[in-house]
Design an enzyme around this catalytic site. Structure first.
Site, mmCIF file in Angstrom:
data_model
loop_
_atom_site.group_PDB
_atom_site.id
_atom_site.type_symbol
_atom_site.label_atom_id
_atom_site.label_comp_id
_atom_site.label_asym_id
_atom_site.label_seq_id
_atom_site.Cartn_x
_atom_site.Cartn_y
_atom_site.Cartn_z
ATOM 1 N N HIS A 192 -73.034 -43.613 55.027
ATOM 2 C CA HIS A 192 -72.690 -44.763 55.858
ATOM 3 C C HIS A 192 -73.909 -45.645 56.096
ATOM 4 O O HIS A 192 -73.831 -46.874 55.973
ATOM 5 C CB HIS A 192 -72.131 -44.287 57.198
ATOM 6 C CG HIS A 192 -71.884 -45.379 58.182
ATOM 7 N ND1 HIS A 192 -70.677 -46.051 58.263
ATOM 8 C CD2 HIS A 192 -72.682 -45.942 59.130
ATOM 9 C CE1 HIS A 192 -70.750 -46.964 59.217
ATOM 10 N NE2 HIS A 192 -71.962 -46.916 59.758
ATOM 11 N N GLU A 193 -75.039 -45.047 56.444
ATOM 12 C CA GLU A 193 -76.246 -45.838 56.696
ATOM 13 C C GLU A 193 -76.723 -46.539 55.426
ATOM 14 O O GLU A 193 -77.214 -47.667 55.482
ATOM 15 C CB GLU A 193 -77.349 -44.944 57.266
ATOM 16 C CG GLU A 193 -77.012 -44.312 58.607
ATOM 17 C CD GLU A 193 -76.541 -45.320 59.650
ATOM 18 O OE1 GLU A 193 -76.980 -46.501 59.597
ATOM 19 O OE2 GLU A 193 -75.736 -44.947 60.520
ATOM 20 N N HIS B 187 -74.984 -49.795 54.961
ATOM 21 C CA HIS B 187 -75.589 -50.943 55.639
ATOM 22 C C HIS B 187 -76.703 -51.551 54.799
ATOM 23 O O HIS B 187 -76.856 -52.779 54.738
ATOM 24 C CB HIS B 187 -76.141 -50.519 56.998
ATOM 25 C CG HIS B 187 -75.083 -50.258 58.023
ATOM 26 N ND1 HIS B 187 -74.041 -51.139 58.267
ATOM 27 C CD2 HIS B 187 -74.905 -49.220 58.885
ATOM 28 C CE1 HIS B 187 -73.272 -50.653 59.229
ATOM 29 N NE2 HIS B 187 -73.765 -49.486 59.610
ATOM 30 N N HIS C 159 -76.806 -55.530 53.318
ATOM 31 C CA HIS C 159 -77.907 -56.488 53.403
ATOM 32 C C HIS C 159 -78.325 -56.961 52.010
ATOM 33 O O HIS C 159 -78.618 -58.141 51.813
ATOM 34 C CB HIS C 159 -79.109 -55.858 54.119
ATOM 35 C CG HIS C 159 -79.002 -55.889 55.603
ATOM 36 N ND1 HIS C 159 -79.386 -56.972 56.366
ATOM 37 C CD2 HIS C 159 -78.550 -54.964 56.486
ATOM 38 C CE1 HIS C 159 -79.174 -56.722 57.640
ATOM 39 N NE2 HIS C 159 -78.671 -55.508 57.757
#
Length: 231
Positions: free
Chosen positions: A102-103, A106, A110
């Site tokens: 999940h991280e 992110h 970006h």
């Protein structure tokens, strides 16, 4: 006017929202504990999965760091680093794998210029000001009978609500990217492993929904108090 923090709008609107948020937070903690006891068959650690996902998406420059705590995982775009908690970094559980993926989602957002995350990043400075000043301004305005201060507080807190609203697609998209990667790259096996990661990430996503509901309740409360004052 009743004391600001114990007006009946607080009990009618904010308390139920806070209870929902508490249940959501308990749910994600419970899911993490449950699926932290379920290991992945291939023995991958959170760090290994994160490094694989980042490298597979050309993000070789994004570092991975270990941070203390549990569920303190996050991506820091200003320093291009994914930070994984003690409970995730070296764990082989499906909960840890889901959080790590999940991280990384992110970081990918970006990198590809995902529009909602651009909006969220752009309004972060205003949101920080709003979360600090909104209620003090509104309270002072209500006590002093200064409608302009109350309106300023409401506007600032509205920005906080917008930030949390934009956060929803950002978080759910990151989880969707994570789950897709975990299956497409055969990191987790179908069945219990995949279901565990999905339940963990779904529970985490619902905490953001609960946070938005709480902020909406607070905003509505401010508006109702201001209208009552005007009457």
């Amino acid at each position: 006017m009743p004391f600001f923090y114990i007006d009946h709008y607080y009990w009618l609107l904010v308390v139920p929202a806070l209870l929902i948020a508490a249940v959501a937070q308990w749910n994600v903690s419970s899911a993490f504990r449950k699926y932290s006891r379920v290991g992945n068959a291939r023995g991958y650690t959170g760090y290994q999965v994160a490094r694989f996902i980042l490298d597979s998406n050309g993000l070789h420059h994004v570092r991975i760091e270990r941070v203390a705590g549990s569920l303190t995982d996050h991506f820091d775009p200003s320093k291009s680093v994914v930070r994984l908690s003690d409970a995730v970094y070296s764990s082989t559980s499906v909960a840890a794998i889901g959080v790590a993926a999940h991280e990384c989602g992110h970081a990918i957002q970006h990198n590809v210029g995902y529009f909602p995350i651009k909006i969220r990043t752009a309004i972060v400075p205003i949101t920080q000001i709003g979360s600090t000043l909104a209620f003090p301004l509104a309270i002072i305005g209500l006590i002093m009978g200064a409608p302009m201060l109350v309106s300023a507080g409401i506007i600032l807190f509205s920005i906080v609500v917008v930030f949390q609203l934009v956060t929803l697609p950002v978080e759910f998209n990151a989880s969707a990217r994570a789950l897709r990667t975990l299956t497409d790259d055969h990191i987790l096996e179908e069945g219990e492993e995949y279901r565990g990661a999905k339940k963990m990430l779904t529970a985490a996503g619902l905490t953001y929904v609960a946070a938005l509901l709480t902020s909406l309740a607070q905003l509505l409360r401010l508006i109702l108090l201001a209208n009552r004052r005007n009457d």
